[in-house]
Motif scaffolding. Structure first.
Motif, mmCIF file in Angstrom:
data_model
loop_
_atom_site.group_PDB
_atom_site.id
_atom_site.type_symbol
_atom_site.label_atom_id
_atom_site.label_comp_id
_atom_site.label_asym_id
_atom_site.label_seq_id
_atom_site.Cartn_x
_atom_site.Cartn_y
_atom_site.Cartn_z
ATOM 1 N N ARG A 1 0.841 -1.210 0.000
ATOM 2 C CA ARG A 1 0.000 0.000 0.000
ATOM 3 C C ARG A 1 0.870 1.251 0.000
ATOM 4 O O ARG A 1 0.552 2.237 -0.667
ATOM 5 C CB ARG A 1 -0.940 -0.007 1.207
ATOM 6 C CG ARG A 1 -2.116 -0.948 1.040
ATOM 7 C CD ARG A 1 -3.219 -0.682 2.066
ATOM 8 N NE ARG A 1 -2.720 -0.531 3.415
ATOM 9 C CZ ARG A 1 -2.742 -1.477 4.351
ATOM 10 N NH1 ARG A 1 -3.264 -2.646 4.086
ATOM 11 N NH2 ARG A 1 -2.263 -1.249 5.546
ATOM 12 N N LEU A 2 1.969 1.222 0.748
ATOM 13 C CA LEU A 2 2.883 2.361 0.777
ATOM 14 C C LEU A 2 3.518 2.575 -0.598
ATOM 15 O O LEU A 2 3.620 3.702 -1.078
ATOM 16 C CB LEU A 2 3.959 2.148 1.845
ATOM 17 C CG LEU A 2 4.990 3.261 2.023
ATOM 18 C CD1 LEU A 2 4.315 4.592 2.328
ATOM 19 C CD2 LEU A 2 5.964 2.893 3.133
ATOM 20 N N ARG A 3 3.928 1.493 -1.261
ATOM 21 C CA ARG A 3 4.496 1.613 -2.618
ATOM 22 C C ARG A 3 3.462 2.196 -3.575
ATOM 23 O O ARG A 3 3.779 3.070 -4.393
ATOM 24 C CB ARG A 3 4.970 0.256 -3.131
ATOM 25 C CG ARG A 3 5.616 0.345 -4.520
ATOM 26 C CD ARG A 3 6.146 -0.995 -4.974
ATOM 27 N NE ARG A 3 5.088 -1.954 -5.183
ATOM 28 C CZ ARG A 3 4.510 -2.207 -6.367
ATOM 29 N NH1 ARG A 3 4.905 -1.564 -7.444
ATOM 30 N NH2 ARG A 3 3.566 -3.111 -6.464
ATOM 31 N N ASP A 4 2.218 1.747 -3.465
ATOM 32 C CA ASP A 4 1.150 2.297 -4.314
ATOM 33 C C ASP A 4 0.979 3.793 -4.072
ATOM 34 O O ASP A 4 0.803 4.569 -5.020
ATOM 35 C CB ASP A 4 -0.170 1.571 -4.070
ATOM 36 C CG ASP A 4 -0.145 0.131 -4.581
ATOM 37 O OD1 ASP A 4 0.751 -0.219 -5.378
ATOM 38 O OD2 ASP A 4 -1.040 -0.649 -4.167
ATOM 39 N N ALA A 5 1.044 4.212 -2.812
ATOM 40 C CA ALA A 5 0.903 5.637 -2.481
ATOM 41 C C ALA A 5 2.087 6.435 -3.036
ATOM 42 O O ALA A 5 1.906 7.543 -3.567
ATOM 43 C CB ALA A 5 0.790 5.825 -0.968
ATOM 44 N N ILE A 6 3.285 5.883 -2.922
ATOM 45 C CA ILE A 6 4.468 6.559 -3.479
ATOM 46 C C ILE A 6 4.312 6.691 -4.996
ATOM 47 O O ILE A 6 4.566 7.753 -5.567
ATOM 48 C CB ILE A 6 5.751 5.786 -3.110
ATOM 49 C CG1 ILE A 6 6.052 5.947 -1.619
ATOM 50 C CG2 ILE A 6 6.942 6.255 -3.952
ATOM 51 C CD1 ILE A 6 7.145 5.027 -1.088
ATOM 52 N N GLU B 1 10.872 11.641 -3.080
ATOM 53 C CA GLU B 1 12.059 10.920 -3.545
ATOM 54 C C GLU B 1 12.752 10.212 -2.386
ATOM 55 O O GLU B 1 13.158 9.053 -2.517
ATOM 56 C CB GLU B 1 13.024 11.877 -4.249
ATOM 57 C CG GLU B 1 12.492 12.442 -5.545
ATOM 58 C CD GLU B 1 11.615 13.680 -5.396
ATOM 59 O OE1 GLU B 1 11.177 14.207 -6.416
ATOM 60 O OE2 GLU B 1 11.363 14.114 -4.256
ATOM 61 N N ALA B 2 12.869 10.887 -1.250
ATOM 62 C CA ALA B 2 13.488 10.266 -0.073
ATOM 63 C C ALA B 2 12.637 9.108 0.442
ATOM 64 O O ALA B 2 13.170 8.072 0.847
ATOM 65 C CB ALA B 2 13.699 11.314 1.026
ATOM 66 N N ARG B 3 11.329 9.273 0.402
ATOM 67 C CA ARG B 3 10.448 8.185 0.843
ATOM 68 C C ARG B 3 10.558 6.976 -0.085
ATOM 69 O O ARG B 3 10.532 5.831 0.362
ATOM 70 C CB ARG B 3 9.005 8.681 0.944
ATOM 71 C CG ARG B 3 8.837 9.718 2.047
ATOM 72 C CD ARG B 3 7.389 9.993 2.429
ATOM 73 N NE ARG B 3 6.473 10.168 1.335
ATOM 74 C CZ ARG B 3 6.124 11.354 0.803
ATOM 75 N NH1 ARG B 3 6.646 12.464 1.293
ATOM 76 N NH2 ARG B 3 5.265 11.420 -0.181
ATOM 77 N N ALA B 4 10.709 7.231 -1.382
ATOM 78 C CA ALA B 4 10.861 6.127 -2.339
ATOM 79 C C ALA B 4 12.169 5.378 -2.082
ATOM 80 O O ALA B 4 12.193 4.139 -2.081
ATOM 81 C CB ALA B 4 10.828 6.660 -3.767
ATOM 82 N N LEU B 5 13.255 6.108 -1.867
ATOM 83 C CA LEU B 5 14.531 5.446 -1.582
ATOM 84 C C LEU B 5 14.476 4.679 -0.268
ATOM 85 O O LEU B 5 15.030 3.579 -0.167
ATOM 86 C CB LEU B 5 15.673 6.462 -1.566
ATOM 87 C CG LEU B 5 16.079 7.017 -2.922
ATOM 88 C CD1 LEU B 5 17.152 8.078 -2.758
ATOM 89 C CD2 LEU B 5 16.545 5.912 -3.863
#
Length: 125
Positions: free
Chosen positions: A16-21, A76-80
């Motif tokens: 779910r977090l990846r989907d939100a990112i 970007e930081a959250r994705a990394l």
């Protein structure tokens, strides 16, 4: 292998977090893709070719890495961070490729002035 309820809930939360990112990153021209069948890693940070905002995946890596340094709480930081926790191989590839690149490091260094050699010149008098 049997997963515990806690592991299943954690994996679901991470998806779910990846989907939100990805929802937030889509207008920016990049996303975290599930890479089924890839020998390199399970997930990959990729260029959205249809958006046409970046030349290729390498340009996305550079952009995301640099923006994460400039804005540590940004997308970007959250994705990394997500990649670091969920796909350390991909994070490692990105870090190896971009880890020595600091913001604005691609601008040329200022020109050095030529040494002052006037004291070696003969003065006419």
């Amino acid at each position: 292998m049997t997963r515990t309820i806690g592991e299943a809930l954690y994996e679901e939360a991470q998806e779910r977090l990846r989907d939100a990112i990805n929802t937030e990153a889509a207008p920016l021209g990049w996303f975290i893709a599930e890479s089924n069948g890839s020998e390199c890693s399970e997930y990959q940070l990729q260029n959205d070719d249809e958006a046409g905002m970046f030349r290729d995946d390498d340009a996305v890596w550079d952009h995301v890495w640099e923006r994460s340094l400039l804005e540590p709480s940004g997308i970007e930081a959250r994705a990394l961070d997500w990649l670091k926790r969920n796909c350390p191989d991909e994070y490692g590839y990105i870090k190896a490729a971009c880890g020595r690149v600091f913001p604005f490091s691609r601008t040329p260094p200022p020109k050095k002035e030529e040494p002052d050699d006037r004291h070696w010149r003969r003065t006419e008098g």
